[in-house]
Write a protein that holds these residues in place. Structure first.
Motif, mmCIF file in Angstrom:
data_model
loop_
_atom_site.group_PDB
_atom_site.id
_atom_site.type_symbol
_atom_site.label_atom_id
_atom_site.label_comp_id
_atom_site.label_asym_id
_atom_site.label_seq_id
_atom_site.Cartn_x
_atom_site.Cartn_y
_atom_site.Cartn_z
ATOM 1 N N VAL A 1 -4.826 -3.666 5.620
ATOM 2 C CA VAL A 1 -4.453 -4.653 4.595
ATOM 3 C C VAL A 1 -5.624 -4.864 3.635
ATOM 4 N N GLN A 2 -6.840 -4.860 4.187
ATOM 5 C CA GLN A 2 -8.024 -5.025 3.330
ATOM 6 C C GLN A 2 -8.076 -3.923 2.279
ATOM 7 N N THR A 3 -7.916 -2.688 2.746
ATOM 8 C CA THR A 3 -7.948 -1.556 1.813
ATOM 9 C C THR A 3 -6.865 -1.713 0.749
ATOM 10 N N GLN A 4 -5.691 -2.090 1.238
ATOM 11 C CA GLN A 4 -4.538 -2.188 0.348
ATOM 12 C C GLN A 4 -4.772 -3.222 -0.759
ATOM 13 N N PHE A 5 -5.219 -4.418 -0.380
ATOM 14 C CA PHE A 5 -5.337 -5.445 -1.435
ATOM 15 C C PHE A 5 -6.538 -5.180 -2.332
ATOM 16 N N LEU A 6 -7.607 -4.616 -1.758
ATOM 17 C CA LEU A 6 -8.783 -4.342 -2.594
ATOM 18 C C LEU A 6 -8.438 -3.367 -3.726
ATOM 19 N N ARG A 7 -7.571 -2.406 -3.398
ATOM 20 C CA ARG A 7 -7.274 -1.362 -4.385
ATOM 21 C C ARG A 7 -6.367 -1.833 -5.522
ATOM 22 N N THR A 8 -5.876 -3.084 -5.424
ATOM 23 C CA THR A 8 -5.081 -3.621 -6.545
ATOM 24 C C THR A 8 -5.983 -4.224 -7.614
ATOM 25 N N ILE A 9 -7.272 -4.367 -7.308
ATOM 26 C CA ILE A 9 -8.173 -5.076 -8.225
ATOM 27 C C ILE A 9 -8.732 -4.114 -9.262
ATOM 28 N N GLU A 10 -8.786 -4.590 -10.487
ATOM 29 C CA GLU A 10 -9.266 -3.762 -11.589
ATOM 30 C C GLU A 10 -10.673 -3.244 -11.310
#
Lengths: 535, 622
Positions: free
Chosen positions: B321-330
């Protein structure tokens, strides 16, 4: 209140004890055990329950002194928060005195000091400071307005508003701290917006409270109507006419000098003190001078100020003494006399006023002129009698014609008279005078009823604003308001938040004073020293 | 098995509190032993790689003025400087330095090991005993024994620590390091808070996988002032780098919100209380459902280090989940994670059982400092460390002496008073708002504020010589400002016009000129001194100018507080209050917990009602 020893049982007669009455209520508070009072009663007090009424006899040894109804309130569920016994006895002064003697002679109780029951209620958190101030107002109210305000304060309404102000302040302070300590978290703009929103909310509240302190209080607690004018202007005539219409049942006379006479008139449940002043005239006489300065004091504190002008007998230079006074009403007399307009137009230096009317007082003024308030030593009867006399012929004379009809005659000339009145309007007079002189119907001779309705209107308008009457609170609110205005300037001009925050701290101490967190002692001392509250 | 006997002071824990305690004790020529885990760096930074910040910058300068290490280490390892609240006035301005964390630790170790009277033992303490006669005996995992007269515990988050990463729960206080279960037994005699605390940290990102070009760059501020007294204001030891700013967005938050049941914080796995002022990204997502984005500060952890600390994204969600949400950030679209974020739950001691010297009230010679006391932040830890170190030392040298910092003179004083008097229920961090005397407790005048405390330690080192010199210069320049007058004349008026000083309508002093509200106090004083050809230390000039500016405000604030403090300083009987039937149950509970000694302490209790205050003010005080 270090002067009041705590915890010892106290007793006092709580109903008026200067006269004989049907029933008197004696209140005892602070005894630890109800059974300890058994010696005073025929009934076994161990059998009685709280908040129930019992009929018994008060005994001194074996002798019955009086029969009594007693109610026991077990602390903390009582007025003072302590054990309280309320005893209703026959209200003969001597009887009450004898019972108090009985209860105090073995040091079971001591007589309560002024306000001590309420003070204990305060100590036991039954009442807040502003509630006590409300109680003071309530018990000493002379007008329905004050009575209403007193009960509101007593019920904690005002205190609630103050607590609301306090919590708005806490939000404001938090917003400022946010902009210092957490600006990186929320961003500069969001912090700024938050601060300005919270400031506006707080400022709105204090603005509202401050609005409620604007009314001159002394004029509301015992409102007066003052009649002012030069000699022979018709003051006394008006005085007598008003008196005739609404003489209050109270006939107490307060005037102690020969400079004015006063009577109470009643307008819609509120008693107003109507004052006929000595008039204004230049004088070199020292004694009279003192009289006149007293007159100015009366003017200053008056609720409603009426200036009466007879344009035929006016010395303009005499207006200079009252040029700073703003009158509620200008009453012009002798409008039916020939040359009225010219005379009126030639008047200069008429003080500011909010409304203007004219009344026909001509005949009366002759009558009252001969009396001259100066010569009448606060005699309530004489002026009244005389005033009754002259009014009747007047009605006879005006009767058939009808005042309005008659006055529609001089419409035109009077309309012209707007000329000289105009400049006065600029001086701050609002719209009403125009209505009266310029209105579609034209000038209107008014009768006393109209005049009274003006007064009533002003009074009810003020009541609607729900003014705050308690001096200490008014003072504190004004200070908070002033400091808030200063803070607003500082917020606009100062970038240094620490300086802004130090202004905020000063504001905080003033709010704490208002609520009674700070210097509650001083507040209470002054209250209990000055008033006999809830004894 | 070896015996390390007869130390004056043993410090357990080599974090920011521990190294300050050891460092200052060594200045008293005492024999010090610092025992710390073999696999944790000395003065390490398990969370954000920065020193200073709002309120904390002041603390670093206070530590420096007391003779501490932190300011020096931060300056020498600083790679990006900022002055926070720069536009908001001197009183709330604070310096913050991003540091090369590896370099910082190395430097700390070098400095400590080069002090001949400090011994560093790298082992795990397992047993602590207190022998009769007041001697502490410690045994480590290798069976070595240590004895000392004083013991300072700076155990950080290691007491009963548990780490959470998604469903994975491991024992320990920092990723990869074990906790000290046996050691904990000693604390049976020390009261712990009933509530455990919780803290967390974000994932560390591989800097090669970030796209910096789409983020907002924050360059190092070349004018920001160094912390350490002997460093020039703006000299830099290491190359300077930039930080970057980006934001979370709707997508980021919706991923987090979708995984609520996997979040140890929200599925009941974590019971501890986290700091409200430093919320995890889960907290932000769930507690503030209306917000759809938050700042993320991209902070390099060092010059050579390949890791980035994404400030604002602390989390204990599962790895995927950490990887997933981090990768949404500009800028983080292709990010790779080097270390995953995690949360720690740990026990903290009830600091109300400590005195203001940080010595335990019942167990003599035992001191506590740092995160074990329930604080958060390296600066807070260091501030306690140095106070514990000084007091442990003073108690050995002259038992009549102790060092208690006044809360009106320092943030460290504010913190320690708060710790030992208040019933705190979340990790404690310093804010400027905690000080009642913010106008005075500033960065620029740290030496003025701390001088008398440092002098009371009776040492004669370089720092003491400097402080004496500084105070003389300060007083001289202050007098000069008061005495120098500008007389009204045409020339002078023209000069004022030329310098944009405003009108000269009557004679004014240099001090009055410096105070003019529209002028930049420090610049004006500097400029005028140049005109006179007067030379002063630039730290002195700055402190004098700002002191002049605030003097009036501080005096006025004193008048106001004195009005209040007539009441505030009065003693109250909390036991009596806590039984009073006139105080609400809730308020009574709070009073019982906090045990306030004075009215001002009562007033500062969280959630105490105005009605209660009014009641106490009237019926208990005279």
């Amino acid at each position: 209140m270090s002067v009041m020893p705590k915890n010892s049982p106290i007793i006092a007669c709580s109903s008026g004890n200067d006269t004989n009455t049907a029933i008197s209520v004696i209140r005892c508070s602070g005894f630890s055990n109800l059974n300890s009072l058994n010696i005073f009663f025929k009934k076994d007090l161990s059998l009685i329950g709280p908040r129930k009424c019992y009929l018994t006899e008060i005994i001194d040894g074996t002798t019955t002194i009086d029969s009594a109804m007693i109610i026991f309130f077990k602390g903390p569920n009582s007025y003072t928060g302590e054990n309280v016994l309320e005893i209703s006895v026959h209200g003969n002064k001597l009887n009450v005195y004898r019972i108090l003697e009985l209860f105090t002679k073995n040091n079971t109780f001591r007589l309560a000091m002024p306000g001590e029951f309420t003070y204990r209620a305060y100590l036991n958190k039954k009442l807040s400071v502003s509630q006590i101030e409300g109680l003071d107002l309530f018990l000493n109210a002379k007008t329905p307005l004050v009575l209403n305000q007193g009960i509101m304060a007593l019920q904690g309404e005002i205190h609630k508003n103050y607590l609301k102000l306090y919590s708005a302040f806490v939000d404001l302070k938090a917003a400022l701290e946010l902009s210092i300590d957490f600006v990186e978290d929320i961003g500069e703009k969001a912090a700024k917006d938050e601060l300005s929103i919270k400031f506006d909310q707080f400022a709105g509240l204090i603005e509202w409270l401050n609005q409620r302190t604007k009314t001159e209080v002394s004029s509301l607690l015992s409102p007066t109507i003052i009649l002012l004018g030069q000699t022979n202007a018709g003051k006394s005539s008006l005085f007598n006419r008003l008196l005739k219409m609404r003489r209050a049942i109270v006939t107490e006379i307060h005037g102690t000098t020969t400079d004015y006479i006063s009577e109470y008139i009643s307008i819609k449940d509120t008693d107003f003190r109507l004052i006929d002043t000595a008039g204004i005239r230049s004088t070199k006489n020292k004694v009279e001078h003192i009289g006149i300065s007293q007159t100015f004091k009366l003017i200053e504190n008056a609720f409603y100020k009426i200036l009466i002008v007879n344009p035929f007998e006016t010395k303009s230079d005499e207006f200079t003494k009252i040029e700073d006074v703003e009158f509620d009403l200008l009453v012009v007399t002798h409008a039916d006399k020939e040359g009225f307009i010219d005379k009126f137009q030639s008047l200069t230096g008429v003080p500011k006023y909010k409304s203007a009317v004219y009344m026909d007082l001509s005949e009366v003024s002759i009558a009252s002129g001969s009396i001259g308030p100066k010569n009448v030593k606060s005699g309530p009867i004489e002026p009244k009698k005389i005033s009754v006399g002259p009014i009747e012929p007047k009605t006879l004379k005006n009767g058939p014609i009808g005042p309005d009809l008659k006055n529609s005659g001089p419409i035109e000339p009077v309309q012209k008279s707007c000329g000289p009145i105009g400049p006065n309007l600029k001086n701050g007079g609002p719209i009403e005078p125009e209505k009266i002189f310029n209105g579609p119907i034209g000038p209107k001779q008014v009768k006393e009823e109209v005049l009274l309705s003006f007064i009533e209107k002003k009074y009810s308008q003020i009541c609607e604003q729900n003014p705050i009457l308690i001096g200490r609170q008014r003072q504190a609110i004004k200070q908070i308001y002033f400091q808030t205005k200063k803070l607003k300037d500082v917020l606009h001009t100062e970038n240094d938040v620490a300086i802004i925050s130090s202004e905020l701290n000063i504001l905080q101490s003033k709010i704490e004073e208002l609520i009674g967190i700070v210097s509650a002692d001083d507040v209470l001392n002054s209250i209990f020293d000055n008033f006999c509250i809830g004894k | 098995m070896k015996n390390f006997n007869n130390f004056d002071i043993i410090v357990v824990g080599g974090g920011h509190a521990g190294i300050e305690a050891a460092w200052i004790a060594a200045q008293f020529d005492l024999k010090v032993c610092l025992i710390t885990f073999s696999d944790v760096e000395i003065g390490s930074m398990p969370c954000n790689p920065a020193i200073g910040g709002v309120g904390k910058g002041q603390v670093v300068r206070e530590i420096d003025a007391l003779g501490g290490l932190m300011g020096k280490l931060a300056d020498l390892s600083g790679i990006q400087y900022r002055t926070l609240n720069q536009s908001k006035g001197y009183a709330v301005q604070s310096t913050r330095v991003q540091v090369d964390k590896e370099y910082y630790s190395k430097l700390a170790e070098v400095m400590l090991t080069t002090k001949s009277n400090i011994t560093i033992a790298r082992n795990k303490v397992e047993i602590v005993r207190l022998k009769e006669g007041g001697q502490y005996v410690l045994s480590d995992s290798e069976g070595n024994e240590y004895t000392s007269k004083r013991l300072i515990i700076t155990a950080g988050t290691f007491i009963n620590a548990i780490m959470h990463l998604g469903e994975d729960v491991t024992v320990g206080g920092v990723i990869g390091k074990g906790a000290s279960a046996e050691f904990d037994k000693f604390f049976a005699g020390v009261k712990l808070k009933t509530k455990r605390y919780k803290t967390g940290t974000p994932a560390r990102l591989d800097s090669k996988t970030l796209n910096f070009s789409v983020m907002y760059e924050q360059k190092s501020d070349e004018f920001a002032n160094n912390f350490h007294y002997s460093h020039n204001f703006t000299e830099r030891n290491l190359d300077q780098v930039s930080c970057y700013l980006t934001r979370t967005n709707e997508k980021t938050l919706s991923i987090i919100r979708e995984n609520k049941e996997k979040s140890p914080l929200f599925n009941g796995q974590i019971q501890g209380v986290g700091p409200r002022y430093c919320p995890s990204i889960e907290d932000k997502a769930f507690r503030y459902p209306d917000r759809n984005g938050h700042h993320v500060f991209i902070e390099p952890e060092g010059l050579d280090a390949q890791t980035i600390y994404p400030n604002g994204l602390s989390t204990s969600l599962p790895k995927e989940v950490q990887t997933q949400f981090l990768r949404t950030i500009e800028g983080l679209e292709k990010v790779e994670i080097k270390i995953y974020g995690y949360a720690v739950e740990y026990d903290v001691i009830d600091t109300r059982s400590l005195g203001r010297t940080l010595e335990h009230n019942e167990i003599k010679g035992l001191y506590f400092a740092g995160q074990v006391n329930g604080t958060s932040g390296y600066e807070e830890a260091a501030g306690q460390g140095i106070v514990a170190g000084i007091n442990a030392s003073l108690s050995l040298i002259d038992s009549s002496k102790e060092l208690i910092l006044d809360r009106n003179a320092s943030y460290i004083g504010v913190m320690i008073e708060d710790l030992v008097t208040k019933d705190l229920n979340e990790p404690y961090r310093l804010f400027t708002a905690r000080s009642e005397n913010r106008l005075y407790v500033r960065e620029d005048n740290a030496i003025n504020r701390i001088f008398k405390y440092r002098r009371s330690m009776d040492l004669d080192l370089d720092i003491d010589k400097y402080q004496t010199f500084y105070m003389e210069e300060f007083n001289l320049l202050y007098k000069l400002c008061e005495k120098t007058t500008y007389n009204v004349s045409e020339d002078m008026s023209n000069y004022f016009k030329k310098m944009n000083y405003g009108p000269l309508e009557e004679n004014i002093t240099l001090k009055e000129l410096v105070c003019r509200s529209k002028l930049e106090a420090v610049e004006v004083l500097k400029g005028e001194l140049d005109q006179f050809g007067a030379k002063f230390d630039e730290k002195v000039i700055k402190a004098v100018a700002i002191s002049c500016k605030y003097e009036g405000y501080i005096n006025r604030a004193h008048i106001e507080t004195n009005k209040v403090s007539r009441l505030s300083m009065q003693n109250i009987d909390w036991k009596k209050l806590s039984k009073s039937k006139n105080i609400s149950f809730e308020c009574r509970q709070r009073i019982k917990n906090v045990m306030p000694q004075t009215f001002s302490e009562l007033k500062s209790i969280n959630g105490i009602r105005p009605a209660t205050l009014a009641y106490v003010a009237s019926s208990y005080l005279k």
